[in-house]
Motif scaffolding. Sequence first.
Motif, PDB file in Angstrom:
ATOM      1  N   ARG A   7      -1.749  -0.413   2.027  1.00 47.19           N
ATOM      2  CA  ARG A   7      -1.898  -1.590   3.409  1.00 47.19           C
ATOM      3  C   ARG A   7      -2.905  -0.383   4.087  1.00 47.19           C
ATOM      4  O   ARG A   7      -3.905  -1.097   5.280  1.00 47.19           O
ATOM      5  CB  ARG A   7      -0.710  -1.609   4.114  1.00 47.19           C
ATOM      6  N   ALA A  59       1.418  -1.706  -1.917  1.00 43.22           N
ATOM      7  CA  ALA A  59       1.003  -2.086  -0.686  1.00 43.22           C
ATOM      8  C   ALA A  59       1.524  -0.732  -0.014  1.00 43.22           C
ATOM      9  O   ALA A  59       0.066  -0.006   0.803  1.00 43.22           O
ATOM     10  CB  ALA A  59       1.771  -3.003  -0.703  1.00 43.22           C
ATOM     11  N   HIS A  60       2.054  -0.162  -0.362  1.00 45.26           N
ATOM     12  CA  HIS A  60       2.887   1.294   0.296  1.00 45.26           C
ATOM     13  C   HIS A  60       1.641   2.574   0.698  1.00 45.26           C
ATOM     14  O   HIS A  60       1.199   3.205   1.128  1.00 45.26           O
ATOM     15  CB  HIS A  60       3.467   1.835  -0.542  1.00 45.26           C
ATOM     16  N   LEU A 117       4.731  -6.203   2.387  1.00 40.81           N
ATOM     17  CA  LEU A 117       3.929  -6.327   1.232  1.00 40.81           C
ATOM     18  C   LEU A 117       2.714  -7.486   1.210  1.00 40.81           C
ATOM     19  O   LEU A 117       1.607  -7.986   0.549  1.00 40.81           O
ATOM     20  CB  LEU A 117       4.638  -6.905   0.093  1.00 40.81           C
ATOM     21  N   SER A 175       5.793  -4.553  -5.623  1.00 39.95           N
ATOM     22  CA  SER A 175       6.325  -3.629  -4.574  1.00 39.95           C
ATOM     23  C   SER A 175       7.824  -3.112  -4.284  1.00 39.95           C
ATOM     24  O   SER A 175       7.908  -4.490  -3.737  1.00 39.95           O
ATOM     25  CB  SER A 175       5.825  -2.829  -4.459  1.00 39.95           C
ATOM     26  N   ALA A 224      10.242  -2.860  -0.532  1.00 36.55           N
ATOM     27  CA  ALA A 224       9.957  -3.161   0.327  1.00 36.55           C
ATOM     28  C   ALA A 224      11.094  -3.280   0.963  1.00 36.55           C
ATOM     29  O   ALA A 224      11.619  -4.181   0.448  1.00 36.55           O
ATOM     30  CB  ALA A 224       8.437  -3.724   0.791  1.00 36.55           C
ATOM     31  N   ASP A 226       1.811  -8.208  -2.338  1.00 31.23           N
ATOM     32  CA  ASP A 226       2.210  -7.483  -3.388  1.00 31.23           C
ATOM     33  C   ASP A 226       3.456  -7.600  -3.656  1.00 31.23           C
ATOM     34  O   ASP A 226       4.771  -7.577  -2.994  1.00 31.23           O
ATOM     35  CB  ASP A 226       1.368  -5.855  -3.350  1.00 31.23           C
ATOM     36  N   HIS A 227       3.794  -8.562  -4.854  1.00 31.71           N
ATOM     37  CA  HIS A 227       5.148  -9.489  -4.525  1.00 31.71           C
ATOM     38  C   HIS A 227       6.226  -8.220  -6.436  1.00 31.71           C
ATOM     39  O   HIS A 227       6.986  -8.898  -5.969  1.00 31.71           O
ATOM     40  CB  HIS A 227       5.523 -10.868  -5.510  1.00 31.71           C
TER      41      HIS A 227
END
Length: 322
Positions: free
Chosen positions: A282, A278-279, A166, A158, A160, A155-156
């Motif tokens: 995941r 992603a958060h 990610l 979001s 982090a 996931d580029h």
Amino acid sequence: MTDIKEMVVIVKWSGKEFPLTDLTDQDTVEVLRHEIFRKTQVRPERQKLLNLKYKGKPAADNIKLCLLEMKPNFKVMMVGSTEADIEDACSLPEDIGEVIDDFDDAEEREESVENSAVYLAKVQRRVRDYKIVELSSAREGKKLLVLDIDYTLFDHRSPAEQGTELMRPYLHEFLASAYQDYDIVIWSATSMRWIEEKMRLLGVASNENYKILFYLDSNAMISVHVPERGVVDVKPLGVIWGLYKQYSSKNTIMFDDIRRNFMMNPKSGLKIRPFRQAHLNRQSDKELLKLSTYLRQIALYCKDFNQLNHRKWEHYDPKKNS
């Protein structure tokens, strides 16, 4: 059948010259504009091509280059700008939902693209000119798995603190499992530098349980024209098949979250569910675990991947193919 001739056009812009080497005489002005954008980042709608004429008037986008009587290394004079808002317009907004893929019901169009002489000529040019740097050796008897990065493995977008946050869940387990039956290629519509950095960041480049055969970047892609969408870049597997004869549509599968990337090889593509936010996801995303099972099953029970319908991969029954 019309002979297809390669062309080189030089764009003069902002005091510099940019050679365009990926054109044929059967391409249109619209394709020319797309190639100019790839070189200069001046979007097609902002390009003013001063000396590109057809019958004394500015050449329309649907005019083929062969009709413009362009001499070898013809120089096109361009006026245009790359303002900051252009980059913003090309990026996905932070709060975007799942991208609607309006290529889903385009099987007839995909077939016409797949067999187009113009695009096949571009694939052959890639086979001839694109330089692949092997990271490991191809293994005898293995099938081929081609993987996208953005929203497929990573996931580029979001935020982090660390890039590994990610990473799609079960990525390393998935790659280790796939490596038993497949040689693995990473193909992203970005630069090679970006690919190398992300694979290092995710620990893919150094994992002891599997190896990557090589990376392909945006320069290995080709441009095709789709009537309702204009010119788009796609990933033709023929670039790999032309250099590695042990791979073909019979033993190759490609994962990507955007179906249009399969347009040159529609039967070989599997559209993966995009991995975003992603958060939030995941802990629940198990797409790669499920796909590991599918890859293993078709490797064991299917001798010719052309017989598969990857759109129905979740319902694959190995008993019917054994």
